[in-house]
Design an enzyme around this catalytic site. Structure first.
Site, PDB file in Angstrom:
ATOM      1  CB  SER A 195      -2.515  -9.323   7.754  1.00 39.15           C
ATOM      2  OG  SER A 195      -3.325  -8.326   8.307  1.00 39.15           O
ATOM      3  CD  GLU A 198      -2.525   1.485   2.573  1.00 44.52           C
ATOM      4  OE1 GLU A 198      -2.921   0.501   3.239  1.00 44.52           O
ATOM      5  OE2 GLU A 198      -2.674   2.659   2.950  1.00 44.52           O
ATOM      6  CB  THR A 255      -5.641   2.620   5.074  1.00 47.83           C
ATOM      7  OG1 THR A 255      -5.050   1.384   4.672  1.00 47.83           O
ATOM      8  CG2 THR A 255      -5.851   3.513   3.885  1.00 47.83           C
TER       9      THR A 255
END
Ligand code: F3S
Length: 285
Positions: free
Chosen positions: A223, A129, A167
């Protein structure tokens, strides 16, 4: 009687759900389907898609060698040059599942950069990201992830700086790092881009972990948002366990716990959460 508190915000967020649904929609349509990177950090979901014929492109080279098919971009988004490669190939159909919250950061970075501001992205530089976000800066850009890097971050005097967050970054940590930059007298324009799904999930995890004797966080070690959830829960509850599936759960130690909290990262399917919850409920303590 054991109390089990499962976070309402546990599991797929809006962006992940949207991306996974797009892949299943494309399977229905047929044809050669690829995702650029694994669609989510979950082996069970990725394995199921593989069985249905979806292939994973692992690198720019894989993409460069591809001449036809449908390529799905996952919710993290991709660097700008990947779009350029994709759009230069007439045989490729692009399905963009970039989460709108991530696309919004791309827009902010591009606009602020074009206005002449330097960019600081607060997040993990090696995360896809962040690699995508950085690519939208047209001028100076830096990535920092902790207090030490904020202290060592130098920009040319007099330059205006725009700070955005990955985010899934920890919101209070983002605010702390912006504060450090501000004290170094940079002219900081900060935009809190920690997404609301992440914020809700983190706040709920913190609140449950502060009541529970043991906390189970379900998600992949790869993650980013799961890792942050684990850290937050650990701050409030020393007995915090990170598991990917029920198989990783060792409840021996947990027999004395009277209140168990459960939360899960954004890539964890609902059925895994339910499986863990049912197991803990049934377990003989
Ligand atoms: Fe999007 Fe937030 Fe999920 S940015 S992918 S809704 S964690």
């Amino acid at each position: 009687m054991k109390e089990i508190i499962t976070a309402e915000s546990a599991g797929f967020c809006f962006g992940v759900e949207r991306a996974v649904n797009k892949v299943y929609e494309e399977i229905e349509k047929g044809g050669e389907i690829y995702t650029y990177g694994e669609i989510i950090h979950n082996e069970l979901v990725v394995g199921d898609l593989e069985k249905k014929g979806v292939r994973v492109l692992k690198s720019r080279e894989d993409l460069a060698a591809l001449e036809k098919g449908t390529v799905i971009i996952r919710s993290h988004g991709v660097p700008k040059d990947i779009y350029d490669i994709l759009s230069s190939k007439p045989g490729i159909r692009l399905v963009d599942a970039t989460c709108p919250f991530v696309s919004k950061i791309h827009d902010i970075v591009r606009e602020q950069s074009e206005k002449g501001r330097d960019i600081i992205v607060i997040g993990d530089a090696s995360h896809p990201e962040v690699e995508g976000i950085v690519s939208y800066a047209t001028g100076n850009v830096k990535v920092i992830k902790d207090e030490e890097e904020a202290q060592n971050c130098e920009f040319e005097r007099g330059r205006e700086v725009c700070a955005v967050a990955q985010t899934t970054f920890n919101l209070s940590k983002f605010e702390k790092l912006v504060e450090i930059l501000r004290k170094k007298s940079y002219s900081i324009y900060d935009v809190n881009t920690v997404c609301s799904a992440t914020r809700t999930r983190q706040e709920e995890a913190r609140s449950i972990a502060s009541k529970a004797d043991a906390m189970i966080v379900i998600g992949s070690r790869r993650s980013s948002n799961t890792g942050k959830l684990y850290d937050i829960c650990r701050e409030c509850c020393a007995k915090t366990y990170l598991i990917q599936t029920l198989d990783d759960l060792n409840l021996e130690e947990a027999k004395s716990f009277s209140c168990v909290g459960i939360t899960a990262g954004a890539s964890t399917p609902k059925f895994i959460i339910e499986e863990v919850q049912n197991y803990v409920r049934r377990a003989e303590f």
